[in-house]
Design an enzyme around this catalytic site. Structure first.
Site, PDB file in Angstrom:
ATOM      1  CE  LYS A  22      -5.748   1.190   2.601  1.00 17.24           C
ATOM      2  NZ  LYS A  22      -5.507  -0.116   1.999  1.00 17.24           N
ATOM      3  CG  ASN A  23      -1.775  -0.591   3.287  1.00 13.29           C
ATOM      4  OD1 ASN A  23      -2.930  -0.979   3.118  1.00 13.29           O
ATOM      5  ND2 ASN A  23      -1.169   0.228   2.445  1.00 13.29           N
ATOM      6  CB  CYS A 116      -7.962  -0.267  -5.792  1.00 16.09           C
ATOM      7  SG  CYS A 116      -8.552   0.922  -4.603  1.00 16.09           S
ATOM      8  NE  ARG A 121      -3.486  -5.022  -5.906  1.00  9.97           N
ATOM      9  CZ  ARG A 121      -3.821  -4.103  -5.020  1.00  9.97           C
ATOM     10  NH1 ARG A 121      -4.853  -3.351  -5.205  1.00  9.97           N
ATOM     11  NH2 ARG A 121      -3.115  -3.955  -3.924  1.00  9.97           N
ATOM     12  CG  ASP A 306      -0.222   2.427  -1.606  1.00  8.00           C
ATOM     13  OD1 ASP A 306      -0.635   1.982  -2.681  1.00  8.00           O
ATOM     14  OD2 ASP A 306      -0.380   1.826  -0.515  1.00  8.00           O
ATOM     15  NE  ARG A 398     -10.602   0.072  -0.471  1.00  8.43           N
ATOM     16  CZ  ARG A 398      -9.583  -0.365  -1.180  1.00  8.43           C
ATOM     17  NH1 ARG A 398      -9.568  -0.219  -2.469  1.00  8.43           N
ATOM     18  NH2 ARG A 398      -8.570  -0.966  -0.597  1.00  8.43           N
TER      19      ARG A 398
HETATM   20  C1  UD1 Z   1       1.188  -3.340  -2.632  1.00  2.33           C
HETATM   21  C2  UD1 Z   1       2.401  -2.506  -2.308  1.00  2.33           C
HETATM   22  C3  UD1 Z   1       2.239  -2.027  -0.894  1.00  2.33           C
HETATM   23  C4  UD1 Z   1       0.929  -1.251  -0.821  1.00  2.33           C
HETATM   24  C5  UD1 Z   1      -0.258  -2.110  -1.272  1.00  2.33           C
HETATM   25  C6  UD1 Z   1      -1.570  -1.349  -1.327  1.00  2.33           C
HETATM   26  C7  UD1 Z   1       4.696  -2.810  -3.066  1.00  2.33           C
HETATM   27  C8  UD1 Z   1       5.831  -3.737  -3.262  1.00  2.33           C
HETATM   28  N1  UD1 Z   1       3.597  -3.304  -2.478  1.00  2.33           N
HETATM   29  O1  UD1 Z   1       1.110  -4.421  -1.725  1.00  2.33           O
HETATM   30  O2  UD1 Z   1       3.319  -1.218  -0.506  1.00  2.33           O
HETATM   31  O3  UD1 Z   1       0.712  -0.778   0.456  1.00  2.33           O
HETATM   32  O4  UD1 Z   1       0.015  -2.582  -2.574  1.00  2.33           O
HETATM   33  O5  UD1 Z   1      -1.659  -0.527  -2.423  1.00  2.33           O
HETATM   34  O6  UD1 Z   1       4.778  -1.659  -3.415  1.00  2.33           O
HETATM   35  N2  UD1 Z   1       2.612 -10.071  -7.259  1.00  2.33           N
HETATM   36  C9  UD1 Z   1       2.605 -11.246  -7.968  1.00  2.33           C
HETATM   37  N3  UD1 Z   1       2.108 -12.379  -7.357  1.00  2.33           N
HETATM   38  C10 UD1 Z   1       1.645 -12.369  -6.084  1.00  2.33           C
HETATM   39  C11 UD1 Z   1       1.662 -11.172  -5.367  1.00  2.33           C
HETATM   40  C12 UD1 Z   1       2.155 -10.028  -5.988  1.00  2.33           C
HETATM   41  O7  UD1 Z   1       3.019 -11.284  -9.114  1.00  2.33           O
HETATM   42  O8  UD1 Z   1       1.228 -13.428  -5.583  1.00  2.33           O
HETATM   43  C13 UD1 Z   1       3.110  -8.835  -7.891  1.00  2.33           C
HETATM   44  C14 UD1 Z   1       2.006  -7.804  -8.066  1.00  2.33           C
HETATM   45  O9  UD1 Z   1       1.287  -7.981  -9.269  1.00  2.33           O
HETATM   46  C15 UD1 Z   1       2.771  -6.509  -8.041  1.00  2.33           C
HETATM   47  C16 UD1 Z   1       3.918  -6.799  -7.083  1.00  2.33           C
HETATM   48  O10 UD1 Z   1       4.035  -8.216  -7.027  1.00  2.33           O
HETATM   49  O11 UD1 Z   1       3.305  -6.212  -9.303  1.00  2.33           O
HETATM   50  C17 UD1 Z   1       3.738  -6.211  -5.687  1.00  2.33           C
HETATM   51  O12 UD1 Z   1       2.638  -6.796  -5.101  1.00  2.33           O
HETATM   52  P1  UD1 Z   1       2.429  -6.904  -3.514  1.00  2.33           P
HETATM   53  O13 UD1 Z   1       3.522  -6.249  -2.763  1.00  2.33           O
HETATM   54  O14 UD1 Z   1       2.090  -8.292  -3.216  1.00  2.33           O
HETATM   55  O15 UD1 Z   1       1.109  -6.088  -3.426  1.00  2.33           O
HETATM   56  P2  UD1 Z   1       0.350  -5.755  -2.156  1.00  2.33           P
HETATM   57  O16 UD1 Z   1       0.593  -6.707  -1.063  1.00  2.33           O
HETATM   58  O17 UD1 Z   1      -1.022  -5.450  -2.617  1.00  2.33           O
END
Ligand code: UD1
Length: 421
Positions: A22-23, A116, A121, A306, A398
């Protein structure tokens, strides 16, 4: 509203073919906008999130055809610059359209993404990266407006190796003028997949899987056909399902290297784990799992956030006490109050979960509040004594394709019930 009804206590045995990731699929589908041509994406899972992405692409003017697990996207007519807020709210990954749309149209309007609720985030790293590439971004009344005359390559140092921000910057930089360098880039397998897909269209990207990614902008991209790899989190979920029920499973169609940290923990829990060839893993669970000292969620190659809920479900019936620390998202323990309804003995202190293994869980009615937490409740239901009803299964849908059917084929007693009846 559908629910999953589970009669627990059956040992899972057999083989399961792992769906496409998915990702990896979501950013690749977003990236199909860049070429203005046809992209054929094979092994894409048919799940709620990929269907929302299909709807989004169609809203933007793309033509999307789905045949089995093959998505064909023709982005030649992609002419809209506004992402509809209802669809944006349905899925956080829709933010990944930003980089691609900005590169294609030089302008776009969107609202904050949904998905979610597993933590704050924020998207500051995405926005800062795009600004450095030359986007002017204003935010007002819940709308984000991005425009640029031209995107120009630059050097971006991420404060945190964010997966989404790394992907958005890659997507925007592909058609920018000159070289972009991302430092402290995410190293997740999904970044490698995005690089390989974009390069198959003629992009010039190198370094994915390291923390320094180089992107040399190109003027045009071409048609392509690309096959997505197996989903490492779904693979880990089935392994945990076998582990929690004292079963024996072979999973096929996943790169073992991508799930190394999960395999390592399952071995510590006393499971026999064998890698077979290039894309299969065998697991045999002991009669009772053993607790582990500590699991800390970390960016790849660390233990994935995850997989946190599914491993906690398994540890909840292990012999001994385990400590789990969630370092990525602050709100990812919502499923634990549901697990405790089933008799799990887990306490939370800040980002730490103290999991005191209990000999048995008891069936109960529980509610999924996010995707992976929902999967963890299903795993708990598989081992619990008596009947478990899992509500809120749209979250689970999802990310998991044919989840119930696959678990039944492995010997679980589980069915989908329509509660309106
Ligand atoms: C994250 C997971 C990814 C997973 C996805 C879905 C990590 C590092 N990333 O990706 O493996 O597949 O969720 O569940 O494990 N952050 C900020 N500012 C930003 C973006 C992120 O502060 O602009 C922080 C987030 O709050 C979080 C961390 O960075 O604490 C990781 O976020 P990120 O890797 O961007 O999240 P996803 O891309 O959703």
């Amino acid at each position: 509203m559908s629910t999953y009804w589970i009669n627990g206590g059956k040992c899972l045995r057999g083989e399961v073919e792992i769906q496409g990731s998915k990702n990896a699929s979501l950013p690749i589908l977003a990236g199909s906008i860049l070429s203005g041509k046809k992209s054929v994406i094979e092994n894409c899972p048919i799940i709620r999130d990929t269907i929302v992405m299909k709807d989004l692409l169609e809203e933007l003017g793309c033509k999307v055809a789905i045949e089995e697990n093959c998505f064909t996207i023709d982005s030649s007519q992609c002419d809209k610059e506004e992402i509809p807020s209802e669809l944006m709210k349905e899925m956080r990954s829709s933010i990944i359209l930003m980089g691609a749309l900005l590169a294609r149209h030089k302008r776009l309007v969107l609202t904050y993404p949904g998905g979610c609720e597993i933590g704050a985030r924020p998207i500051d790293l995405h926005l800062n990266g795009l600004r450095k590439l030359g986007a002017e971004i204003t935010e007002s009344h819940g709308f984000i407006v991005c425009r640029t005359d031209r995107l120009t390559g630059c050097e971006i140092d991420l404060d945190f190796p964010s997966v989404g921000a790394t992907e958005n910057i890659m997507l925007a930089a592909v058609l920018a003028e000159g070289r972009t360098i991302i430092r402290n880039a995410a190293r997740e397998p999904e970044i490698v997949e995005l690089q390989n897909y974009l390069n198959s269209m003629g992009a010039k990207i190198s370094g994915a899987s390291s923390n320094l990614i180089k992107i040399d902008g190109v003027e045009h991209l071409q048609e392509t056909k690309y096959r997505v790899h197996g989903d490492r989190i779904v693979a880990g979920t089935y392994l945990c399902a076998a582990a929690i029920t004292g079963g024996e499973i072979t999973i096929k169609g996943v790169i073992p290297e991508y799930i190394r940290s999960t395999l390592h923990k399952l071995q510590e829990m006393n499971c026999v784990v064998k890698v077979i060839g290039e894309d299969s893993v065998y697991l045999k669970a002991p009669q009772r799992l053993r607790a582990v000292n500590t699991i800390k969620t970390m960016p790849f190659p660390g233990f994935p956030t995850d997989m946190q809920s599914q491993i906690v479900a398994a540890l909840s019936v292990a012999d001994g006490t385990s400590i789990v620390i969630e370092n990525i998202f602050e709100n990812r323990y919502k499923y634990i109050s549901e697990l405790t309804k089933m008799g799990a003995k887990i306490t939370i202190e800040g980002k730490t979960a103290i999991v005191k293994g209990t000999k048995k869980l008891l069936g109960a009615t529980v509610e999924a509040k996010d995707l992976r937490g929902g999967a963890a409740l299903v795993l708990a239901g598989l081992v619990a004594e008596g009947y478990t009803t899992v509500e809120g299964v749209t979250y689970i849908e999802r990310g998991y394709e044919n989840f119930v059917e696959n678990l039944r084929n492995l010997g679980a007693s589980i069915e989908i019930r329509d509660e309106r009846l």
